[in-house]
Design an enzyme around this catalytic site. Structure first.
Site, PDB file in Angstrom:
ATOM      1  N   LYS A   1       0.821  -1.218   0.000  1.00 49.19           N
ATOM      2  CA  LYS A   1       0.000   0.000   0.000  1.00 49.19           C
ATOM      3  C   LYS A   1       0.859   1.275   0.000  1.00 49.19           C
ATOM      4  O   LYS A   1       0.391   2.341   0.387  1.00 49.19           O
ATOM      5  CB  LYS A   1      -0.975   0.021   1.184  1.00 49.19           C
ATOM      6  CG  LYS A   1      -2.058  -1.034   1.078  1.00 49.19           C
ATOM      7  CD  LYS A   1      -2.996  -0.731  -0.065  1.00 49.19           C
ATOM      8  CE  LYS A   1      -4.081  -1.778  -0.199  1.00 49.19           C
ATOM      9  NZ  LYS A   1      -4.953  -1.505  -1.349  1.00 49.19           N
ATOM     10  N   GLY A   2       2.112   1.108  -0.420  1.00 50.08           N
ATOM     11  CA  GLY A   2       2.996   2.260  -0.464  1.00 50.08           C
ATOM     12  C   GLY A   2       3.059   2.906  -1.838  1.00 50.08           C
ATOM     13  O   GLY A   2       4.000   3.652  -2.129  1.00 50.08           O
ATOM     14  N   GLY A   3       2.105   2.596  -2.697  1.00 50.98           N
ATOM     15  CA  GLY A   3       2.132   3.153  -4.042  1.00 50.98           C
ATOM     16  C   GLY A   3       3.086   2.403  -4.959  1.00 50.98           C
ATOM     17  O   GLY A   3       3.612   2.953  -5.926  1.00 50.98           O
ATOM     18  N   THR A   4       3.283   1.113  -4.677  1.00 52.76           N
ATOM     19  CA  THR A   4       4.242   0.331  -5.464  1.00 52.76           C
ATOM     20  C   THR A   4       3.790   0.177  -6.919  1.00 52.76           C
ATOM     21  O   THR A   4       4.609   0.189  -7.831  1.00 52.76           O
ATOM     22  CB  THR A   4       4.457  -1.051  -4.834  1.00 52.76           C
ATOM     23  OG1 THR A   4       3.186  -1.701  -4.664  1.00 52.76           O
ATOM     24  CG2 THR A   4       5.133  -0.929  -3.479  1.00 52.76           C
ATOM     25  N   ARG A   5       2.474   0.038  -7.132  1.00 54.03           N
ATOM     26  CA  ARG A   5       1.966  -0.091  -8.507  1.00 54.03           C
ATOM     27  C   ARG A   5       2.219   1.207  -9.277  1.00 54.03           C
ATOM     28  O   ARG A   5       2.694   1.197 -10.420  1.00 54.03           O
ATOM     29  CB  ARG A   5       0.479  -0.427  -8.471  1.00 54.03           C
ATOM     30  CG  ARG A   5      -0.249  -0.386  -9.796  1.00 54.03           C
ATOM     31  CD  ARG A   5       0.180  -1.460 -10.779  1.00 54.03           C
ATOM     32  NE  ARG A   5       0.196  -2.785 -10.200  1.00 54.03           N
ATOM     33  CZ  ARG A   5       0.726  -3.850 -10.818  1.00 54.03           C
ATOM     34  NH1 ARG A   5       1.264  -3.721 -12.019  1.00 54.03           N
ATOM     35  NH2 ARG A   5       0.721  -5.023 -10.239  1.00 54.03           N
TER      36      ARG A   5
HETATM   37  N1  LIG Z   1       1.243   9.138  -5.736  1.00 51.90           N
HETATM   38  C1  LIG Z   1       0.532   8.587  -4.738  1.00 51.90           C
HETATM   39  N2  LIG Z   1       0.388   9.239  -3.570  1.00 51.90           N
HETATM   40  C2  LIG Z   1      -0.297   8.679  -2.564  1.00 51.90           C
HETATM   41  N3  LIG Z   1      -0.915   7.477  -2.636  1.00 51.90           N
HETATM   42  C3  LIG Z   1      -0.789   6.807  -3.789  1.00 51.90           C
HETATM   43  C4  LIG Z   1      -0.064   7.311  -4.887  1.00 51.90           C
HETATM   44  N4  LIG Z   1      -0.124   6.382  -5.883  1.00 51.90           N
HETATM   45  C5  LIG Z   1      -0.864   5.370  -5.418  1.00 51.90           C
HETATM   46  N5  LIG Z   1      -1.270   5.621  -4.170  1.00 51.90           N
HETATM   47  C6  LIG Z   1      -2.077   4.760  -3.312  1.00 51.90           C
HETATM   48  O1  LIG Z   1      -1.302   3.626  -2.976  1.00 51.90           O
HETATM   49  C7  LIG Z   1      -2.188   2.555  -2.673  1.00 51.90           C
HETATM   50  C8  LIG Z   1      -1.797   1.324  -3.447  1.00 51.90           C
HETATM   51  O2  LIG Z   1      -0.486   0.980  -3.126  1.00 51.90           O
HETATM   52  P1  LIG Z   1       0.205  -0.287  -3.776  1.00 51.90           P
HETATM   53  O3  LIG Z   1       0.175  -0.180  -5.258  1.00 51.90           O
HETATM   54  O4  LIG Z   1       1.558  -0.432  -3.164  1.00 51.90           O
HETATM   55  O5  LIG Z   1      -0.771  -1.451  -3.337  1.00 51.90           O
HETATM   56  S1  LIG Z   1      -0.449  -2.997  -3.115  1.00 51.90           S
HETATM   57  O6  LIG Z   1       0.272  -3.145  -1.856  1.00 51.90           O
HETATM   58  O7  LIG Z   1       0.309  -3.485  -4.263  1.00 51.90           O
HETATM   59  O8  LIG Z   1      -1.784  -3.636  -3.017  1.00 51.90           O
HETATM   60  C9  LIG Z   1      -3.575   3.013  -3.030  1.00 51.90           C
HETATM   61  O9  LIG Z   1      -4.205   3.409  -1.837  1.00 51.90           O
HETATM   62  P2  LIG Z   1      -5.739   3.047  -1.536  1.00 51.90           P
HETATM   63  O10 LIG Z   1      -6.510   3.641  -2.670  1.00 51.90           O
HETATM   64  O11 LIG Z   1      -6.033   3.703  -0.212  1.00 51.90           O
HETATM   65  O12 LIG Z   1      -5.826   1.552  -1.479  1.00 51.90           O
HETATM   66  C10 LIG Z   1      -3.299   4.186  -3.952  1.00 51.90           C
HETATM   67  O13 LIG Z   1      -4.369   5.086  -3.965  1.00 51.90           O
END
Ligand SMILES: Nc1ncnc2c1ncn2[C@@H]1O[C@H](COP(=O)(O)OS(=O)(=O)O)[C@@H](OP(=O)(O)O)[C@H]1O
Length: 147
Positions: A57-61
């Site tokens: 959920k750290g924005g890895t995608r």
């Molecule tokens: N630039 C930026 N800034 C802040 N937040 C962001 C950003 N890009 C992606 N996101 C949010 O990151 C969440 C998804 O993280 P991951 O892609 O790492 O998810 S996962 O662990 O692979 O499931 C997901 O959070 P949630 O929507 O709350 O689930 C995204 O909204």
């Protein structure tokens, strides 16, 4: 405006990444098999030189999508979970999951659970000592509210 006449030819368009895999379900073997077979038929499959290891959920995608916009980066669309769940399948299995690349291109994958896998660092190091690991972070309280 049209590109200048001396512009280098662009590589063919790459297949889109699949939808983000729900973390709770994980990546199925079928998805991994598809990931390895839907890539353009040029170059060769190589082990990744760079990994996004977390955090969940750290924005890895978003990070992977941004990096793979570069024409010399090729990435797996699903999470291979090699260094945690699939390690016993071996490096050839892992290589086969990867997209094909040309010389000089960078192969990447992202699996956020590597960051919380005790064995992952030494396993990654034993694959290649110079593998680059990228880590996204997430403010803890907001992270807990998103899971
Ligand atoms: N630039 C930026 N800034 C802040 N937040 C962001 C950003 N890009 C992606 N996101 C949010 O990151 C969440 C998804 O993280 P991951 O892609 O790492 O998810 S996962 O662990 O692979 O499931 C997901 O959070 P949630 O929507 O709350 O689930 C995204 O909204």
């Amino acid at each position: 405006a049209p590109p200048p006449a001396c512009a280098a030819p662009r590589p063919p368009p790459r297949p889109p990444l699949g939808p983000a895999t729900p973390a709770a379900r994980g990546t199925t073997d079928e998805e991994l098999s598809r990931a390895g077979s839907t890539t353009p038929d040029y170059g060769e499959k190589r082990l990744p030189q760079a990994l996004i290891i977390g955090v969940k959920k750290g924005g890895t995608r978003a990070l992977l999508e941004a990096i793979r916009a570069h024409p010399d980066v090729r990435a797996v669309g699903v999470e291979p979970h090699f260094f945690d769940r699939n390690y016993e399948k071996g490096l050839e299995w892992y290589r086969n999951v990867m997209p094909k690349t040309l010389d000089g291109q960078i192969t990447m994958e992202k699996t956020p659970s590597y960051f919380v896998t005790n064995e992952a660092p030494k396993r990654i190091h034993s694959m290649a000592k110079d593998t680059n690991s990228l880590l996204g972070s997430h403010e803890p309280r907001r992270r807990s509210s998103t899971e």
